[in-house]
Design an enzyme around this catalytic site. Structure first.
Site, PDB file in Angstrom:
ATOM      1  N   SER A   1       0.840  -1.195   0.000  1.00  0.00           N
ATOM      2  CA  SER A   1       0.000   0.000   0.000  1.00  0.00           C
ATOM      3  C   SER A   1       0.880   1.251   0.000  1.00  0.00           C
ATOM      4  CB  SER A   1      -0.885   0.015   1.241  1.00  0.00           C
ATOM      5  OG  SER A   1      -0.082   0.272   2.383  1.00  0.00           O
ATOM      6  N   LYS A   2       0.226   2.378  -0.216  1.00  0.00           N
ATOM      7  CA  LYS A   2       0.940   3.647  -0.201  1.00  0.00           C
ATOM      8  C   LYS A   2       1.597   3.858   1.171  1.00  0.00           C
ATOM      9  CE  LYS A   2      -0.051   8.572  -0.535  1.00  0.00           C
ATOM     10  NZ  LYS A   2       1.255   8.887   0.013  1.00  0.00           N
ATOM     11  N   ARG A   3       0.873   3.409   2.216  1.00  0.00           N
ATOM     12  CA  ARG A   3       1.412   3.579   3.572  1.00  0.00           C
ATOM     13  C   ARG A   3       2.740   2.843   3.758  1.00  0.00           C
ATOM     14  NH1 ARG A   3      -2.856   1.457   6.579  1.00  0.00           N
ATOM     15  NH2 ARG A   3      -4.102   1.934   4.749  1.00  0.00           N
TER      16      ARG A   3
ATOM     17  N   ASP B   1       5.356   5.076   2.391  1.00  0.00           N
ATOM     18  CA  ASP B   1       5.640   6.203   3.286  1.00  0.00           C
ATOM     19  C   ASP B   1       6.460   5.736   4.495  1.00  0.00           C
ATOM     20  OD1 ASP B   1       4.158   7.723   1.597  1.00  0.00           O
ATOM     21  OD2 ASP B   1       2.332   7.707   2.815  1.00  0.00           O
TER      22      ASP B   1
END
Ligand code: GLU
Length: 508
Positions: free
Chosen positions: A261-263, A266
């Protein structure tokens, strides 16, 4: 008869294209090129709620950057257009009518509140053969009532009438036959009168059929929709030309379980989007592979191997080689762990393939960003500096840390190294070194090295201490490429100047 290979990448413009979507596009492209087929880019923008401005341009720019060519699409044109679903409303309306007329679909008037009530009243409520009789639709209401409601402008949806108790077989070229019973499917909404648009399922099937798609290659997250799609093909009477399905394995988190995921990006510091994305609503900026300094070839090679292998341990393959070697037989069924360290490794490898001159051109903006005017140096000089350090870089921007001393003289010196190497007699010894260097006719690495080493041996000096002190004055710290390669490029005058400055500035 073998039909022509025609594949499509069908993103919805609901935000930046995720790296998993890029892999889907890439596999479609490789498959199409290998078979001399066509690659279609279809924009699936029927969900007006989720439309994001700029997303379509972003998709085009991403694919172009990566060299994923499109044969038919919004920009390219083609004989099966329009390639944007919001421009195909007439086609969908006509196909919805075909299903209604054939009794394969029906009209439903249930309001959100009514649906909510049904869900609350029946545990695991599903709108299907067992419940539709109790709902407000054209199967349960008298025909004149249905007509009255429609004429009165009542909002309605069209639902697919799924026959229960049938085994539906999805033939997936990676997974084999996947069978599910139709009783677990609900009567999916195919069309909404409110915005006069079809849902994903209807538009997707109608377009795949009309665009003569031969293979549907898409992410695993669409596998649950596939039985419904098979039933829709049958309902339209198109079962004979149903495409083959290929559901690609998920991209998994670098660590732990679950989907990337994008998380994760990050949290672990890597991009999950091909290009930087500026969210038009929140203003948030998400980093992209391009802006991080990845070469498109490296990203392509890296992604190609996330879910596929060539059957041997070859890792470096350019687009042409990927096209030749790609095969669905070697696609894996299980998820592919996203190893971003491996992504860096690919970038490193591809950077080594560039010439020093090419790298030097790419390095110029980095020099500039670090306050160095690249025009103050010959292209040849920059290229040679780059050539000496490129083996140590993963990104063009790393060239700065590795080669800055070729462009700016050190003014401070690594303290630990000074303590270790700069004894009281070092200024005198460095003074002698200056004389040795000045006495050289040939300042090349090959010529200078034996002379300096002979002088050290002759005087009985400590080789490590003298060479490291020398390096400290020229580089500022005890690292970098071979010392005499550095001095060859800097030249005698600059080398001598730096040693002199070092003698003045370094306090033992
Ligand atoms: N529009 C869908 C998506 O956003 C397409 C899925 C498919 O390829 O069928 O991925």
């Amino acid at each position: 008869m073998e039909r022509k290979v025609r594949v499509r990448f069908a993103p919805s413009p609901t935000g930046p294209l995720h790296i998993g979507g890029v892999r889907t596009a890439l596999y479609n492209y490789l498959f199409a090129r290998q078979h001399g087929g066509d690659m279609i880019l279809r924009i699936e923008d029927t969900d007006s709620q989720r439309f994001v401005p700029g997303a379509e341009d972003y998709i085009n720019e991403s694919l172009a950057w990566l060299g994923i060519g499109i044969d038919e699409g919004v920009r390219e044109g083609g004989e099966y257009g329009p390639y944007k679903q919001s421009e195909r409303r007439d086609i969908y309306r006509e196909h919805v009518k075909m299903l209604l007329d054939a009794g394969k679909a029906y009209i439903a008037f249930d309001t959100p509140a009514e649906l909510e009530q049904a869900r609350a009243a029946t545990p695991n409520f599903q709108y299907d053969a067992s419940t539709r009789g109790g709902m407000r639709n054209s199967l349960s209401l008298p025909a004149d009532e249905v007509k009255r409601l429609i004429d009165g402008g009542e909002k309605y949806v069209v639902r697919f009438k799924i026959e229960p108790g049938r085994d539906v077989v999805v033939n997936d070229l990676i997974r084999g036959k996947v069978t599910i019973n139709s009783s677990i499917l609900d009567d999916k909404v195919l069309y909404k009168s409110a915005d006069d648009l079809p849902t994903y399922h209807l538009a997707n099937i109608v377009d795949d059929h009309l665009m003569k798609v031969s293979h549907v290659i898409r992410g695993e997250e669409w596998l649950p929709s596939a039985p419904l799609h098979v039933l829709l093909y049958e309902a339209f009477g198109w079962a004979d030309t149903m495409p083959d399905f290929v559901h690609l394995p998920l991209l998994l988190k670098p660590d732990g379980k679950g989907k990337l995921s994008k998380r994760d990006g990050d949290r672990l510091g890597f991009p999950v989007f091909p290009l930087e994305w500026h969210d038009p609503k929140s203003g948030e900026i998400s980093s992209g592979y391009r802006e991080r300094g990845y070469l498109p070839q490296a990203v392509v090679n890296f992604l190609a191997l996330l879910g596929w292998n060539p059957g041997d341990d070859t890792e470096i393959m350019d687009m042409q080689q990927l096209i030749e070697k790609f095969s669905l037989d070697h696609c894996s069924r299980s998820g592919a762990r996203f190893d971003f360290e491996k992504g860096k490794w690919f970038n490193h490898k591809y950077l080594q393939e560039l010439s020093d001159a090419e790298l030097a051109q790419m390095f110029k903006p980095v020099l500039e960003a670090n306050g160095v005017d690249p025009n103050a140096f010959d292209d040849e000089y920059i290229a040679r500096a780059v050539g000496l350090v490129k083996g140590r870089i993963n990104f063009v921007s790393d060239l700065w840390e590795q080669s800055r001393f070729f462009f700016v003289e050190p003014t401070s010196y690594d303290e630990k190294a000074v303590r270790k190497r700069w004894s009281e007699d070092m200024p005198r010894i460095m003074g002698e070194l200056i004389e040795v260097l000045k006495g050289l006719d040939d300042f090349s690495s090959a010529a200078a090295e034996p002379v300096v080493l002979a002088w050290i041996a002759d005087k009985g000096y400590h080789l490590g201490n003298v060479m490291n002190a020398f390096r400290l004055t020229v580089v500022g710290e005890c690292k970098g490429p071979h010392m005499f390669d550095i001095t060859e490029l800097l030249g005698c005058d600059e080398t001598v100047r730096r040693i002199n400055n070092g003698i003045d500035r370094i306090k033992a």
